[in-house]
Design a protein around this motif. Structure first.
Motif, mmCIF file in Angstrom:
data_model
loop_
_atom_site.group_PDB
_atom_site.id
_atom_site.type_symbol
_atom_site.label_atom_id
_atom_site.label_comp_id
_atom_site.label_asym_id
_atom_site.label_seq_id
_atom_site.Cartn_x
_atom_site.Cartn_y
_atom_site.Cartn_z
ATOM 1 N N GLY A 9 0.814 -1.200 0.000
ATOM 2 C CA GLY A 9 0.000 0.000 0.000
ATOM 3 C C GLY A 9 0.843 1.242 0.000
ATOM 4 O O GLY A 9 2.055 1.185 -0.228
ATOM 5 N N LEU A 10 0.195 2.357 0.271
ATOM 6 C CA LEU A 10 0.854 3.664 0.311
ATOM 7 C C LEU A 10 1.039 4.087 1.763
ATOM 8 O O LEU A 10 0.094 4.027 2.561
ATOM 9 C CB LEU A 10 0.005 4.687 -0.439
ATOM 10 C CG LEU A 10 0.448 6.149 -0.361
ATOM 11 C CD1 LEU A 10 1.805 6.324 -1.045
ATOM 12 C CD2 LEU A 10 -0.596 7.052 -0.997
ATOM 13 N N LEU A 17 4.432 -0.941 7.471
ATOM 14 C CA LEU A 17 3.529 -1.830 6.746
ATOM 15 C C LEU A 17 3.920 -3.255 7.084
ATOM 16 O O LEU A 17 5.094 -3.530 7.377
ATOM 17 C CB LEU A 17 3.643 -1.639 5.234
ATOM 18 C CG LEU A 17 2.851 -0.522 4.553
ATOM 19 C CD1 LEU A 17 3.201 -0.499 3.064
ATOM 20 C CD2 LEU A 17 1.371 -0.684 4.752
ATOM 21 N N ARG A 18 2.953 -4.152 7.001
ATOM 22 C CA ARG A 18 3.265 -5.569 7.161
ATOM 23 C C ARG A 18 2.798 -6.311 5.922
ATOM 24 O O ARG A 18 1.627 -6.252 5.554
ATOM 25 C CB ARG A 18 2.594 -6.167 8.394
ATOM 26 C CG ARG A 18 3.080 -7.572 8.679
ATOM 27 C CD ARG A 18 2.552 -8.142 9.959
ATOM 28 N NE ARG A 18 1.240 -8.751 9.799
ATOM 29 C CZ ARG A 18 0.766 -9.722 10.582
ATOM 30 N NH1 ARG A 18 1.492 -10.167 11.578
ATOM 31 N NH2 ARG A 18 -0.435 -10.197 10.374
ATOM 32 N N ALA A 91 8.810 -0.132 -3.983
ATOM 33 C CA ALA A 91 9.093 -1.217 -4.925
ATOM 34 C C ALA A 91 7.914 -2.182 -4.935
ATOM 35 O O ALA A 91 7.027 -2.102 -4.087
ATOM 36 C CB ALA A 91 10.363 -1.966 -4.520
ATOM 37 N N VAL A 92 7.941 -3.074 -5.895
ATOM 38 C CA VAL A 92 7.058 -4.235 -5.849
ATOM 39 C C VAL A 92 7.790 -5.314 -5.058
ATOM 40 O O VAL A 92 8.934 -5.644 -5.370
ATOM 41 C CB VAL A 92 6.705 -4.738 -7.255
ATOM 42 C CG1 VAL A 92 5.857 -6.007 -7.165
ATOM 43 C CG2 VAL A 92 5.969 -3.651 -8.041
ATOM 44 N N VAL A 119 4.531 -1.574 -2.755
ATOM 45 C CA VAL A 119 4.729 -0.718 -1.587
ATOM 46 C C VAL A 119 5.221 0.636 -2.082
ATOM 47 O O VAL A 119 6.232 0.717 -2.785
ATOM 48 C CB VAL A 119 5.747 -1.331 -0.612
ATOM 49 C CG1 VAL A 119 6.086 -0.346 0.504
ATOM 50 C CG2 VAL A 119 5.215 -2.629 -0.034
ATOM 51 N N THR A 120 4.502 1.681 -1.716
ATOM 52 C CA THR A 120 4.882 3.032 -2.101
ATOM 53 C C THR A 120 5.069 3.862 -0.840
ATOM 54 O O THR A 120 4.156 3.961 -0.018
ATOM 55 C CB THR A 120 3.812 3.687 -2.991
ATOM 56 O OG1 THR A 120 3.580 2.865 -4.140
ATOM 57 C CG2 THR A 120 4.276 5.062 -3.454
ATOM 58 N N VAL A 121 6.257 4.436 -0.694
ATOM 59 C CA VAL A 121 6.571 5.258 0.465
ATOM 60 C C VAL A 121 6.736 6.688 -0.005
ATOM 61 O O VAL A 121 7.638 6.993 -0.789
ATOM 62 C CB VAL A 121 7.846 4.768 1.179
ATOM 63 C CG1 VAL A 121 8.080 5.585 2.447
ATOM 64 C CG2 VAL A 121 7.738 3.286 1.507
#
Length: 123
Positions: A9-10, A17-18, A91-92, A119-121
């Protein structure tokens, strides 16, 4: 062996995140599970791995101290807890499994792969 990854997620920088990876099929053949990631324009790289028998985790230097990996053998599931996330963690993320008994960081050693979760940070 089929692997299903989820939990991406973002999130803002500094957040958590987990990710989870559930294995199905011939799960008795799995000895090591791992997470890799691939950022846009970059090669897929190792993130973390865990032995399903000993529960010992191994981490890339870039995530050491921020990420932890755990497994729930009864559920054939591995979790990647990501804390203190940075924009460069974007990244994916792919989970992978191998029948090899030793922890390895090499892509070619993993015969089973999940579909990836993004995952987008943000900074």
């Amino acid at each position: 062996v089929q692997l299903q990854a989820f939990g991406g997620g973002l999130v803002q920088a500094g957040g958590s995140l987990r990710l989870s990876c559930a294995a199905s099929g011939r799960t008795f053949s799995i000895n090591v599970m791992a997470w890799f990631r691939q950022a846009p324009g970059k090669e897929r790289e190792f993130v973390a791995a865990i032995s399903l028998s000993g529960g010992v985790g191994y981490f890339a230097d870039s995530v050491k101290g921020r990420f932890t990996i755990s497994r729930v053998n009864a559920l054939n599931t591995v979790h990647l807890q990501m804390n203190s996330l940075k924009p460069e963690d974007t990244a994916v993320y792919y989970c992978a499994a191998t029948r090899g008994v030793l922890i390895t960081t090499r892509l070619g050693d993993f015969g089973s792969w999940g579909q990836g979760t993004l995952v987008t940070v943000s900074s």
